[in-house]
Design a protein around this motif. Structure first.
Motif, PDB file in Angstrom:
ATOM      1  N   CYS A  20       0.867  -1.183   0.000  1.00 28.63           N
ATOM      2  CA  CYS A  20       0.000   0.000   0.000  1.00 28.63           C
ATOM      3  C   CYS A  20       0.904   1.233   0.000  1.00 28.63           C
ATOM      4  CB  CYS A  20      -0.883   0.053   1.243  1.00 28.63           C
ATOM      5  SG  CYS A  20      -2.131  -1.227   1.253  1.00 28.63           S
ATOM      6  N   HIS A  22       0.254   4.152   1.234  1.00 32.39           N
ATOM      7  CA  HIS A  22       0.268   4.672   2.607  1.00 32.39           C
ATOM      8  C   HIS A  22      -0.798   3.939   3.415  1.00 32.39           C
ATOM      9  CE1 HIS A  22      -3.408   6.863   1.851  1.00 32.39           C
ATOM     10  NE2 HIS A  22      -3.447   7.168   3.127  1.00 32.39           N
ATOM     11  N   ARG A  23      -0.739   4.036   4.748  1.00 27.62           N
ATOM     12  CA  ARG A  23      -1.675   3.271   5.580  1.00 27.62           C
ATOM     13  C   ARG A  23      -2.930   4.083   5.889  1.00 27.62           C
ATOM     14  NH1 ARG A  23      -1.931  -1.162   8.954  1.00 27.62           N
ATOM     15  NH2 ARG A  23       0.214  -1.826   8.704  1.00 27.62           N
ATOM     16  N   CYS A  24      -4.104   3.514   5.608  1.00 27.87           N
ATOM     17  CA  CYS A  24      -5.362   4.175   5.985  1.00 27.87           C
ATOM     18  C   CYS A  24      -5.485   4.133   7.512  1.00 27.87           C
ATOM     19  CB  CYS A  24      -6.551   3.458   5.359  1.00 27.87           C
ATOM     20  SG  CYS A  24      -6.435   3.324   3.576  1.00 27.87           S
ATOM     21  N   TYR A  26      -7.749   3.380   9.576  1.00 26.90           N
ATOM     22  CA  TYR A  26      -8.509   2.320  10.249  1.00 26.90           C
ATOM     23  C   TYR A  26      -7.906   0.938   9.990  1.00 26.90           C
ATOM     24  CZ  TYR A  26     -10.266   1.742   5.494  1.00 26.90           C
ATOM     25  OH  TYR A  26     -10.338   1.555   4.137  1.00 26.90           O
ATOM     26  N   CYS A  27      -6.778   0.888   9.276  1.00 28.50           N
ATOM     27  CA  CYS A  27      -6.308  -0.393   8.740  1.00 28.50           C
ATOM     28  C   CYS A  27      -5.474  -1.183   9.735  1.00 28.50           C
ATOM     29  CB  CYS A  27      -5.472  -0.141   7.498  1.00 28.50           C
ATOM     30  SG  CYS A  27      -4.874  -1.688   6.791  1.00 28.50           S
ATOM     31  N   PHE A  29      -4.617  -4.406   8.606  1.00 31.49           N
ATOM     32  CA  PHE A  29      -4.095  -5.498   7.765  1.00 31.49           C
ATOM     33  C   PHE A  29      -2.577  -5.404   7.680  1.00 31.49           C
ATOM     34  CE2 PHE A  29      -8.302  -4.755   5.627  1.00 31.49           C
ATOM     35  CZ  PHE A  29      -8.893  -5.927   6.086  1.00 31.49           C
ATOM     36  N   GLN A  31       0.596  -4.937   5.718  1.00 29.32           N
ATOM     37  CA  GLN A  31       0.990  -4.359   4.432  1.00 29.32           C
ATOM     38  C   GLN A  31       2.331  -3.661   4.540  1.00 29.32           C
ATOM     39  OE1 GLN A  31       0.663  -0.793   4.364  1.00 29.32           O
ATOM     40  NE2 GLN A  31      -1.032  -0.325   5.699  1.00 29.32           N
ATOM     41  N   GLY A  66      -5.640  -7.475  -1.289  1.00 26.25           N
ATOM     42  CA  GLY A  66      -4.505  -6.905  -0.558  1.00 26.25           C
ATOM     43  C   GLY A  66      -4.937  -6.220   0.722  1.00 26.25           C
ATOM     44  N   GLY A  67      -4.075  -5.309   1.165  1.00 23.94           N
ATOM     45  CA  GLY A  67      -3.121  -4.512   0.413  1.00 23.94           C
ATOM     46  C   GLY A  67      -3.810  -3.801  -0.754  1.00 23.94           C
ATOM     47  N   THR A  68      -3.013  -3.364  -1.679  1.00 18.91           N
ATOM     48  CA  THR A  68      -3.520  -2.688  -2.870  1.00 18.91           C
ATOM     49  C   THR A  68      -2.869  -3.309  -4.099  1.00 18.91           C
ATOM     50  OG1 THR A  68      -3.437  -0.675  -1.520  1.00 18.91           O
ATOM     51  CG2 THR A  68      -4.014  -0.380  -3.811  1.00 18.91           C
ATOM     52  N   ARG A 138      -8.106   8.243   3.839  1.00 20.43           N
ATOM     53  CA  ARG A 138      -8.036   7.826   2.432  1.00 20.43           C
ATOM     54  C   ARG A 138      -7.705   9.034   1.583  1.00 20.43           C
ATOM     55  NH1 ARG A 138      -8.668   2.377   1.130  1.00 20.43           N
ATOM     56  NH2 ARG A 138      -9.528   3.026  -0.868  1.00 20.43           N
TER      57      ARG A 138
HETATM   58  S1  SF4 Z   1      -4.888  -2.622   3.051  1.00 14.60           S
HETATM   59 FE1  SF4 Z   1      -6.636  -1.390   2.374  1.00 14.60          FE
HETATM   60  S2  SF4 Z   1      -7.317  -0.351   4.232  1.00 14.60           S
HETATM   61 FE2  SF4 Z   1      -5.243  -1.093   4.629  1.00 14.60          FE
HETATM   62  S3  SF4 Z   1      -3.885   0.605   4.104  1.00 14.60           S
HETATM   63 FE3  SF4 Z   1      -4.055  -0.680   2.288  1.00 14.60          FE
HETATM   64  S4  SF4 Z   1      -5.720   0.241   1.128  1.00 14.60           S
HETATM   65 FE4  SF4 Z   1      -5.892   1.059   3.205  1.00 14.60          FE
END
Ligand code: SF4
Length: 383
Positions: A20, A22-24, A26-27, A29, A31, A66-68, A138
């Motif tokens: 990703c 950058h990190r959102c 609320y995330c 996950f 990455q 993902g991820g992205t 975001r």
């Molecule tokens: S995995 Fe999804 S929610 Fe998490 S930082 Fe990446 S785009 Fe954002």
């Protein structure tokens, strides 16, 4: 476990792209920031992992998430697809889905994906409201969303979906209906609506704790759910799972199969698998995953054997989240050693409370039941 030979049930593959930009906020996950060197190593390791897994039958569904995944440049996207479809030989998967964030949708990438038989793209829009997007951390403009949808449609990928999030602090029901309305104006075939969960340790979770802001109340959440279901129904989108809606015939095949406890193999860091009564997971660390694969130490060599009772519990919990419900007669055929009578009292009690309906061997939740699906899951696990 030597290799994977699926004969009479479906087999999907989930490939996790852990990058990703950058990190959102609320995330939670796993990455990583993409670098040229890391992407190269990631792709080489995916290729190695797929070779070592030695899957003997074609994948019915392929899902790149993902991820992205869209952070991969076009040539890298092609290399990843090539590694995944190689296993299928000349057989096209029934469904090949890829997740994108709006800013990463580029015509060249979509054309490459189409050449590899990708037939479903979902765009993680989350919101069209700038205040809500800021809370979620975001970085995207609505123009990027509109451009992304135009590119996907004009490249001929008919089946595209939009993912949205509700229950964001400060978000009103009017703003949320506005988001749904903007989404359906883009004419997606599929809409996912996720209730935001507040994970400890995320930037959003910490900020809410500091400001002592609470989650929405149970009543407020129920209102968001009910208004969502009504709005999408009025606009032709049928609900097929608590959070998922589509035009007729556009249900996600991959996700539906996993909710029905069909098998899937996970590839990439943090990817989980379920295969023939066992589950295994890759480490949520790109370096550990790479080291394991390089040493031939695949996660499938240390599977957790799942009892038939656990598989039935999960089939009930995930199946009840689907509007089609669960065919108890089919489950009984599949899991012959499980005593299904243990859930009779719960089902009858839920039936009396109008939370569940039982007819012709199938159990389904009512709308009221869907609102308390998590509590029902706890009851199913408790017997
Ligand atoms: S995995 Fe999804 S929610 Fe998490 S930082 Fe990446 S785009 Fe954002």
């Amino acid at each position: 476990m030597e290799n994977f030979e699926q004969i009479d049930t479906c087999l999907g593959v989930y490939c996790h792209v852990p990058f990703c930009a950058h990190r959102c906020s609320y995330c939670a996950f796993y990455q990583e920031q993409p670098t040229r060197q890391l992407i190269e190593k990631y792709l080489a390791t995916v290729e190695m992992e797929i070779d070592l897994l030695c899957v003997k039958s074609p994948f019915d569904t392929i899902y790149i998430g993902g991820g992205t995944p869209g952070t991969l440049p076009p040539d890298d996207m092609a290399r990843l697809c090539s590694a995944l479809v190689k296993n299928n030989g000349m057989t096209k998967p029934a469904e090949f889905s890829v997740e994108f964030s709006p800013a990463t949708v580029k015509r060249e990438k979509i054309e490459i994906l189409k050449n590899y038989s990708c037939n479903r793209i979902t765009v993680g829009v989350q919101s069209f409201d700038q205040k809500t997007l800021r809370t979620l951390g975001r970085r995207q403009s609505n123009k990027q969303v509109f451009d992304a949808c135009e590119i996907i449609s004009s490249c001929g990928v008919e089946n595209f979906g939009i993912d949205l999030i509700f229950g964001v602090p400060g978000q009103t029901i009017g703003e949320w209906i506005g988001d749904l309305s903007c989404a359906i104006d883009l004419k997606p075939k599929h809409v996912s609506t996720y209730n935001l969960t507040f994970e400890e340790g995320t930037a959003l979770g910490k900020s809410l704790m500091e400001k002592m802001i609470c989650k929405k109340s149970v009543e407020e959440e129920a209102n968001f759910y009910l208004r969502t279901w009504a709005f999408l129904k009025e606009n032709g989108y049928a609900q097929y799972e608590i959070s998922n809606f589509c035009l007729p015939g556009f249900e996600s095949v991959h996700n539906s199969n996993t909710w029905r406890m069909q098998d899937w193999i996970g590839v990439g860091p943090s990817a989980c698998s379920q295969y023939k009564n066992s589950r295994f997971a890759n480490p949520p660390s790109i370096s550990k995953w790479m080291k394991n694969v390089e040493n031939g130490n695949l996660a499938c060599k240390n599977p957790e054997i799942i009892s038939e009772k656990t598989l039935v519990e999960d089939a009930l919990i995930f199946g009840l989240r689907m509007n089609e419900g669960v065919s108890i007669s089919k489950l009984k055929n599949r899991f012959k050693n499980v005593d299904f009578g243990r859930w009779d009292a719960i089902f009858s009690d839920l039936d009396q409370q109008n939370l569940l309906q039982f007819s012709e061997g199938t159990v389904k939740l009512t709308d009221s039941g869907r609102l308390v699906a998590d509590a029902i899951a706890v009851e199913i696990l408790a017997v």
